[in-house]
Motif scaffolding. Sequence first.
Motif, PDB file in Angstrom:
ATOM      1  N   ALA A 140       0.825  -1.194   0.000  1.00 38.17           N
ATOM      2  CA  ALA A 140       0.000   0.000   0.000  1.00 38.17           C
ATOM      3  C   ALA A 140       0.865   1.252   0.000  1.00 38.17           C
ATOM      4  O   ALA A 140       1.950   1.269   0.564  1.00 38.17           O
ATOM      5  CB  ALA A 140      -0.915   0.008   1.217  1.00 38.17           C
ATOM      6  N   ASN A 141       0.377   2.284  -0.650  1.00 37.31           N
ATOM      7  CA  ASN A 141       1.078   3.571  -0.626  1.00 37.31           C
ATOM      8  C   ASN A 141       0.692   4.312   0.642  1.00 37.31           C
ATOM      9  O   ASN A 141      -0.474   4.596   0.874  1.00 37.31           O
ATOM     10  CB  ASN A 141       0.713   4.406  -1.843  1.00 37.31           C
ATOM     11  N   ILE A 142       1.692   4.603   1.451  1.00 39.43           N
ATOM     12  CA  ILE A 142       1.488   5.325   2.699  1.00 39.43           C
ATOM     13  C   ILE A 142       2.378   6.558   2.659  1.00 39.43           C
ATOM     14  O   ILE A 142       3.561   6.466   2.346  1.00 39.43           O
ATOM     15  CB  ILE A 142       1.857   4.453   3.921  1.00 39.43           C
ATOM     16  N   ASP A 143       1.818   7.700   2.961  1.00 36.85           N
ATOM     17  CA  ASP A 143       2.578   8.942   2.931  1.00 36.85           C
ATOM     18  C   ASP A 143       3.362   9.101   4.230  1.00 36.85           C
ATOM     19  O   ASP A 143       2.837   9.562   5.235  1.00 36.85           O
ATOM     20  CB  ASP A 143       1.626  10.122   2.733  1.00 36.85           C
ATOM     21  N   LEU A 144       4.634   8.677   4.211  1.00 32.38           N
ATOM     22  CA  LEU A 144       5.504   8.772   5.376  1.00 32.38           C
ATOM     23  C   LEU A 144       6.661   9.712   5.068  1.00 32.38           C
ATOM     24  O   LEU A 144       7.102   9.800   3.923  1.00 32.38           O
ATOM     25  CB  LEU A 144       6.076   7.395   5.738  1.00 32.38           C
ATOM     26  N   PRO A 145       7.178  10.394   6.084  1.00 31.66           N
ATOM     27  CA  PRO A 145       8.314  11.296   5.846  1.00 31.66           C
ATOM     28  C   PRO A 145       9.638  10.541   5.805  1.00 31.66           C
ATOM     29  O   PRO A 145      10.620  10.938   6.421  1.00 31.66           O
ATOM     30  CB  PRO A 145       8.241  12.239   7.053  1.00 31.66           C
ATOM     31  N   LEU A 146       9.667   9.428   5.078  1.00 30.69           N
ATOM     32  CA  LEU A 146      10.862   8.595   4.976  1.00 30.69           C
ATOM     33  C   LEU A 146      11.194   8.367   3.512  1.00 30.69           C
ATOM     34  O   LEU A 146      10.299   8.244   2.672  1.00 30.69           O
ATOM     35  CB  LEU A 146      10.634   7.232   5.636  1.00 30.69           C
ATOM     36  N   ASN A 147      12.480   8.241   3.226  1.00 25.28           N
ATOM     37  CA  ASN A 147      12.844   7.888   1.854  1.00 25.28           C
ATOM     38  C   ASN A 147      12.888   6.357   1.732  1.00 25.28           C
ATOM     39  O   ASN A 147      12.736   5.632   2.708  1.00 25.28           O
ATOM     40  CB  ASN A 147      14.164   8.553   1.447  1.00 25.28           C
ATOM     41  N   GLU A 148      13.090   5.893   0.533  1.00 23.00           N
ATOM     42  CA  GLU A 148      13.056   4.445   0.256  1.00 23.00           C
ATOM     43  C   GLU A 148      14.100   3.676   1.072  1.00 23.00           C
ATOM     44  O   GLU A 148      13.821   2.601   1.613  1.00 23.00           O
ATOM     45  CB  GLU A 148      13.277   4.220  -1.239  1.00 23.00           C
ATOM     46  N   GLU A 149      15.311   4.220   1.172  1.00 19.62           N
ATOM     47  CA  GLU A 149      16.375   3.558   1.933  1.00 19.62           C
ATOM     48  C   GLU A 149      16.003   3.432   3.410  1.00 19.62           C
ATOM     49  O   GLU A 149      16.214   2.381   4.026  1.00 19.62           O
ATOM     50  CB  GLU A 149      17.693   4.320   1.808  1.00 19.62           C
ATOM     51  N   GLU A 150      15.440   4.490   3.990  1.00 22.78           N
ATOM     52  CA  GLU A 150      15.035   4.451   5.393  1.00 22.78           C
ATOM     53  C   GLU A 150      13.937   3.419   5.624  1.00 22.78           C
ATOM     54  O   GLU A 150      13.961   2.677   6.605  1.00 22.78           O
ATOM     55  CB  GLU A 150      14.570   5.835   5.845  1.00 22.78           C
ATOM     56  N   MET A 151      12.990   3.345   4.701  1.00 27.55           N
ATOM     57  CA  MET A 151      11.922   2.345   4.831  1.00 27.55           C
ATOM     58  C   MET A 151      12.480   0.934   4.734  1.00 27.55           C
ATOM     59  O   MET A 151      12.056   0.039   5.467  1.00 27.55           O
ATOM     60  CB  MET A 151      10.836   2.584   3.779  1.00 27.55           C
ATOM     61  N   ASP A 152      13.449   0.721   3.843  1.00 24.14           N
ATOM     62  CA  ASP A 152      14.071  -0.599   3.725  1.00 24.14           C
ATOM     63  C   ASP A 152      14.806  -0.975   5.009  1.00 24.14           C
ATOM     64  O   ASP A 152      14.728  -2.117   5.470  1.00 24.14           O
ATOM     65  CB  ASP A 152      15.049  -0.639   2.548  1.00 24.14           C
ATOM     66  N   ARG A 153      15.514  -0.017   5.604  1.00 30.20           N
ATOM     67  CA  ARG A 153      16.248  -0.285   6.846  1.00 30.20           C
ATOM     68  C   ARG A 153      15.293  -0.616   7.985  1.00 30.20           C
ATOM     69  O   ARG A 153      15.546  -1.519   8.781  1.00 30.20           O
ATOM     70  CB  ARG A 153      17.135   0.902   7.191  1.00 30.20           C
ATOM     71  N   ILE A 154      14.180   0.094   8.061  1.00 33.37           N
ATOM     72  CA  ILE A 154      13.188  -0.179   9.100  1.00 33.37           C
ATOM     73  C   ILE A 154      12.567  -1.556   8.896  1.00 33.37           C
ATOM     74  O   ILE A 154      12.364  -2.306   9.849  1.00 33.37           O
ATOM     75  CB  ILE A 154      12.112   0.920   9.127  1.00 33.37           C
ATOM     76  N   SER A 155      12.286  -1.898   7.654  1.00 24.95           N
ATOM     77  CA  SER A 155      11.652  -3.198   7.397  1.00 24.95           C
ATOM     78  C   SER A 155      12.575  -4.368   7.723  1.00 24.95           C
ATOM     79  O   SER A 155      12.114  -5.481   7.950  1.00 24.95           O
ATOM     80  CB  SER A 155      11.168  -3.288   5.951  1.00 24.95           C
ATOM     81  N   ASP A 156      13.890  -4.111   7.779  1.00 28.85           N
ATOM     82  CA  ASP A 156      14.846  -5.173   8.121  1.00 28.85           C
ATOM     83  C   ASP A 156      14.977  -5.388   9.630  1.00 28.85           C
ATOM     84  O   ASP A 156      15.595  -6.352  10.065  1.00 28.85           O
ATOM     85  CB  ASP A 156      16.229  -4.860   7.546  1.00 28.85           C
ATOM     86  N   LEU A 157      14.423  -4.486  10.423  1.00 29.34           N
ATOM     87  CA  LEU A 157      14.490  -4.634  11.880  1.00 29.34           C
ATOM     88  C   LEU A 157      13.630  -5.803  12.324  1.00 29.34           C
ATOM     89  O   LEU A 157      12.595  -6.101  11.732  1.00 29.34           O
ATOM     90  CB  LEU A 157      14.006  -3.356  12.573  1.00 29.34           C
ATOM     91  N   SER A 158      14.061  -6.456  13.375  1.00 26.67           N
ATOM     92  CA  SER A 158      13.240  -7.531  13.927  1.00 26.67           C
ATOM     93  C   SER A 158      13.143  -7.354  15.437  1.00 26.67           C
ATOM     94  O   SER A 158      14.106  -6.959  16.089  1.00 26.67           O
ATOM     95  CB  SER A 158      13.833  -8.896  13.597  1.00 26.67           C
ATOM     96  N   TYR A 159      11.980  -7.614  15.938  1.00 21.76           N
ATOM     97  CA  TYR A 159      11.724  -7.499  17.371  1.00 21.76           C
ATOM     98  C   TYR A 159      11.275  -8.853  17.879  1.00 21.76           C
ATOM     99  O   TYR A 159      10.470  -9.527  17.253  1.00 21.76           O
ATOM    100  CB  TYR A 159      10.645  -6.443  17.643  1.00 21.76           C
ATOM    101  N   THR A 160      11.803  -9.232  19.029  1.00 24.50           N
ATOM    102  CA  THR A 160      11.506 -10.574  19.534  1.00 24.50           C
ATOM    103  C   THR A 160      10.638 -10.562  20.779  1.00 24.50           C
ATOM    104  O   THR A 160      10.347 -11.602  21.326  1.00 24.50           O
ATOM    105  CB  THR A 160      12.813 -11.316  19.851  1.00 24.50           C
ATOM    106  N   GLY A 161      10.249  -9.402  21.243  1.00 26.72           N
ATOM    107  CA  GLY A 161       9.458  -9.375  22.460  1.00 26.72           C
ATOM    108  C   GLY A 161       8.925  -7.993  22.752  1.00 26.72           C
ATOM    109  O   GLY A 161       8.855  -7.148  21.876  1.00 26.72           O
TER     110      GLY A 161
END
Length: 55
Positions: free
Chosen positions: A2-23
């Motif tokens: 989905a297209n979401i209007d966020l104040p992030l560029n493509e690289e920042e979104m890719d870095r965030i999507s690579d994060l993982s949380y375990t708890g």
Amino acid sequence: MANIDLPLNEEEMDRISDLSYTGTHSLSLKMIHQILPDLWHTSKNQMQLITERGF
């Protein structure tokens, strides 16, 4: 995706999507006492209050 209007560029979104949380994370009693009154009396959530206070 989905297209979401966020104040992030493509690289920042890719870095965030690579994060993982375990708890979850718990707040200290001191932090709870500091933000609880504002949680009751404003429409802000805990992350907004924590960010505003620079924690």
